[in-house]
Design a protein around this motif. Structure first.
Motif, PDB file in Angstrom:
ATOM      1  N   GLN A 110       0.836  -1.203   0.000  1.00 54.93           N
ATOM      2  CA  GLN A 110       0.000   0.000   0.000  1.00 54.93           C
ATOM      3  C   GLN A 110       0.866   1.246   0.000  1.00 54.93           C
ATOM      4  O   GLN A 110       0.599   2.219  -0.711  1.00 54.93           O
TER       5      GLN A 110
ATOM      6  N   LEU B  86       3.650   1.611  -1.277  1.00 52.61           N
ATOM      7  CA  LEU B  86       4.287   1.804  -2.585  1.00 52.61           C
ATOM      8  C   LEU B  86       3.284   2.161  -3.677  1.00 52.61           C
ATOM      9  O   LEU B  86       3.663   2.284  -4.836  1.00 52.61           O
TER      10      LEU B  86
ATOM     11  N   TYR C 207      -1.830   4.581   0.026  1.00 55.62           N
ATOM     12  CA  TYR C 207      -1.341   4.343  -1.330  1.00 55.62           C
ATOM     13  C   TYR C 207      -1.371   5.587  -2.201  1.00 55.62           C
ATOM     14  O   TYR C 207      -0.964   5.552  -3.349  1.00 55.62           O
TER      15      TYR C 207
ATOM     16  N   PHE D 298       7.960  -2.603  -8.434  1.00 58.87           N
ATOM     17  CA  PHE D 298       6.557  -2.582  -8.008  1.00 58.87           C
ATOM     18  C   PHE D 298       5.957  -1.169  -7.901  1.00 58.87           C
ATOM     19  O   PHE D 298       4.897  -0.903  -8.483  1.00 58.87           O
ATOM     20  N   PRO D 299       6.621  -0.245  -7.186  1.00 59.06           N
ATOM     21  CA  PRO D 299       6.032   1.107  -7.096  1.00 59.06           C
ATOM     22  C   PRO D 299       5.958   1.801  -8.460  1.00 59.06           C
ATOM     23  O   PRO D 299       5.045   2.609  -8.678  1.00 59.06           O
TER      24      PRO D 299
ATOM     25  N   GLU E 252       5.450   0.228 -11.341  1.00 61.42           N
ATOM     26  CA  GLU E 252       4.320  -0.418 -12.011  1.00 61.42           C
ATOM     27  C   GLU E 252       3.001   0.190 -11.519  1.00 61.42           C
ATOM     28  O   GLU E 252       2.096   0.449 -12.300  1.00 61.42           O
ATOM     29  N   MET E 253       2.899   0.418 -10.187  1.00 60.46           N
ATOM     30  CA  MET E 253       1.685   1.005  -9.619  1.00 60.46           C
ATOM     31  C   MET E 253       1.451   2.410 -10.168  1.00 60.46           C
ATOM     32  O   MET E 253       0.340   2.913 -10.164  1.00 60.46           O
ATOM     33  N   ARG E 254       2.541   3.053 -10.619  1.00 59.91           N
ATOM     34  CA  ARG E 254       2.420   4.412 -11.157  1.00 59.91           C
ATOM     35  C   ARG E 254       2.381   4.410 -12.677  1.00 59.91           C
ATOM     36  O   ARG E 254       2.522   5.464 -13.305  1.00 59.91           O
ATOM     37  N   HIS E 255       2.226   3.222 -13.271  1.00 53.22           N
ATOM     38  CA  HIS E 255       2.075   3.072 -14.726  1.00 53.22           C
ATOM     39  C   HIS E 255       3.243   3.668 -15.481  1.00 53.22           C
ATOM     40  O   HIS E 255       3.068   4.311 -16.518  1.00 53.22           O
TER      41      HIS E 255
END
Lengths: 265, 369
Positions: A170, A172, B75, B100-101, B103-106
């Motif tokens: 979360q 991240l 998040y 990972f972070p 990827e979460m931010r595209h």
């Protein structure tokens, strides 16, 4: 001196152990040769060998439709129980709400309450809802019986996950849904899968609620076997029992392998 | 007016009847390294978790880079965090963890790959991107966790006792490494620890937590040389606490204990802002005291008291003496090896002396434990 005194004691222990194992598995294993018998009736030991009864079992509409019904009920039950049980486990382990302990007890109660009582209760209700003698009715009943196995399996997996791993996700940038999909679910997947196998088995050999909730038009394999044994007693029942046993053993072995490969974090 | 990197205003957290954090105010400037230091249960970790958004405050506000984050979910806060037990994703490789972070931010695949490589280089683990966390040592895991927490350029870097699980040697090496990396990327760091040495080594400023409040905040030197309370004096480094009654008159100020008087310089007295006649504690660091021959005339400008040597500890470059003064106070004195005229032995009757400029005068509340 001590050695020679010890040796017979070990042998005795070994002998008792072997007897207990024999006592446990002999009734199961005895079925297998009876299915390959050349006799016309169920008897042990078989007077000769033959595959005749397997042929008869697969030719009989009663047996094949029973088998097909059993597979359908067990698969749908496994899917349903896995989804519901996994969600319930998530709520029970991660959630903080009043009555959590009570809810946990209620969800696990099918493990403790005698099945005959559950069966009678379900029968009375399902008659009113007009879902006896149907796939739906039996699936619902078996799902209730199977959910506790999924909950126990998934709960065990969830408890091994460090809570900080989900918090890190979360932190991240993963919202709760993505955190579940990318982090939690992959980590509990072995537990979920093992739970679904136990759910399948719960339904696959279930006979008590099935007797109440099936009809002459819709019967599962254990119910057909139950009726066959009471009426005709020919070795095709043993042949079918061997097939049931093989499926069960295979699924159990799979569950065992999955459990062992669960990643330890 | 530039926005501070972090602003906590009246931050409070109750757990049932327990007040874990009791009205914290804190401003942190961009690029600053601030350590929250305190004993366990003092509220430092709860404060950090509120900044990350893992715990919701009972009252008060949290501003990050001038934006109100008080009720923003974790998040969406854009704040990196490093956990004590690393919290790496065990089913992903080191490189996948760091990606990972992004990827979460595209972030696009090529750009993400470049940034992951850069972050791996920053923590000197270029060759380990393909390994799984269980194939890495504790120190390596923590460096991957650090890379993961900074790769997306967070507004703040939070660290919750990140070196607590490592042995002393590795801890010291990583302290410097974390410091260098955070300076290089210009990160604003909020660092939680209960290790005062670690706090002194790493921080621009240290906030001393006690019972849910910030007892004092300042540079390591501020806290060491000018502690604002007995708690701080006791928590940062070793200190000798000489209790007595504070008196001031036309000739100056002094602390009196059982007929023994210690004179105070103007500087020491002025900082204390105490009224005459109150119970006070004179706090003097062990390296500020000297052991002299008993019976020799005391040099001018020094305070002193007769004392007996109890223990002598040889610590390589320094020697530590444990003494009891004539008025019954336990005192520790630290001397550089070879600096003193002679070595003292247990049982020696000596004269303990210190400069009148040395030390801090603090109120000694009778309720303190």
């Amino acid at each position: 001196m001590a050695e020679s005194w010890r040796q017979p004691r070990r042998l005795l222990l070994l002998a008792i152990g072997a007897l207990v194992v024999l006592f446990l598995v002999a009734p199961t294993l005895i079925v297998i040769p009876m299915g390959f018998s050349s006799s016309k009736i169920l008897e042990f030991p078989p007077p000769g060998w033959s595959l005749e009864w397997y042929g008869k079992a697969f030719a009989s509409k009663e047996w094949t439709s029973g088998m097909w019904n059993s597979i359908q009920v067990a698969v749908v039950t496994a899917v349903l129980a896995t989804i519901l049980g996994t969600l319930a486990a998530l709520g029970l382990v991660r959630g903080r709400f009043p009555g959590r302990t009570l809810l946990n007890a209620v969800l696990l109660s099918p493990l403790i309450v005698p099945v005959i009582i559950i069966a009678i209760g379900m029968f009375s209700l399902y008659v009113r809802w007009k879902i006896t003698g149907s796939l739906l009715g039996l699936v619902l009943a078996h799902t209730a019986l199977a959910i506790p196995f999924v909950i126990v399996s998934v709960t065990t997996s969830l408890r091994t996950i460090d809570r900080n791993i989900e918090l890190a996700a979360q932190n991240l940038g993963a919202n709760p849904v993505r955190t579940f999909r990318r982090i939690t679910l992959p980590l509990i997947l072995p537990g979920v899968f093992a739970g679904s196998l136990f759910a399948f088995l719960t339904s696959w050999d279930e006979v008590v609620t099935a007797i109440f909730l099936t009809s002459t038009k819709f019967r599962t394999l254990p119910v057909v076997m139950w009726e066959q044994v009471r009426e005709v007693v020919d070795p095709s029942t043993a042949a079918v029992a061997t097939i049931v046993l093989a499926v069960t053993t295979g699924v159990l072995a799979l569950a065992f392998v999955v459990r062992r490969q669960a990643p330890a974090s | 007016m530039t926005a501070s990197a972090l602003g906590l205003r009246g931050l409070t957290k109750h757990f049932g009847d327990v007040v874990a954090v009791d009205g914290i105010d804190l401003e942190v400037q961009p690029g600053e390294f601030v350590t929250l230091l305190g004993p366990s249960g003092s509220g430092k970790t709860t404060t950090l978790r509120m900044i990350a958004g893992f715990t919701t405050q009972t009252s008060g506000t949290i501003e990050v880079g001038g934006l109100d984050m008080s009720h923003v979910p974790p998040y969406k806060r854009d704040v990196g965090m490093v956990f004590q037990n690393y919290a790496l994703f065990p089913h992903m490789t080191a490189a996948q963890n760091i990606a990972f972070p992004l990827e979460m931010r595209h972030i696009g695949r090529d750009e993400a790959r470049r940034q992951v490589a850069e972050a791996l280089g920053l923590v000197r683990l270029e060759q380990h991107g393909g390994r799984y966390p269980r194939q890495l040592s504790g120190g390596q895991q923590q460096r991957i966790a650090l890379a993961r927490a900074i790769v997306f350029g967070p507004r703040l870097l939070l660290m919750d006792e990140p070196l607590g699980a490592l042995d002393k040697k590795l801890r010291e090496a990583l302290q410097l490494e974390i410091l260098h990396i955070s300076r290089r990327i210009g990160a604003t760091v909020i660092y939680v620890t209960h290790d005062q040495e670690e706090a002194l080594v790493m921080s621009d400023r240290i906030a001393i937590f006690n019972r849910g409040r910030i007892e004092q905040i300042g540079s390591g030197e501020d806290l060491y040389e000018r502690p604002a309370s007995l708690f701080v004096a006791d928590f940062i480094g070793e200190s000798n606490v000489l209790r007595g009654t504070f008196q001031r008159d036309a000739t100056g100020g002094r602390v009196v204990r059982d007929g023994v008087e210690w004179h105070l310089s103007e500087g020491v007295m002025d900082r204390a802002e105490l009224a005459g006649g109150t119970e006070a504690a004179l706090v003097i660091r062990p390296e500020r005291m000297r052991i002299l021959e008993r019976g020799q005339p005391t040099p001018g400008g020094l305070n002193g008291v007769a004392a007996t040597v109890n223990d002598v500890l040889y610590l390589g470059p320094i020697r530590k003496y444990g003494l009891t003064t004539a008025v019954g106070q336990k005192v520790v004195v630290r001397e550089q090896a070879g600096s003193s005229g002679r070595d003292w032995a247990s049982g020696d009757e000596v004269w303990l002396a210190w400069d009148r400029e040395a030390g801090v005068l603090l109120a000694d509340p009778p309720t303190s434990s």
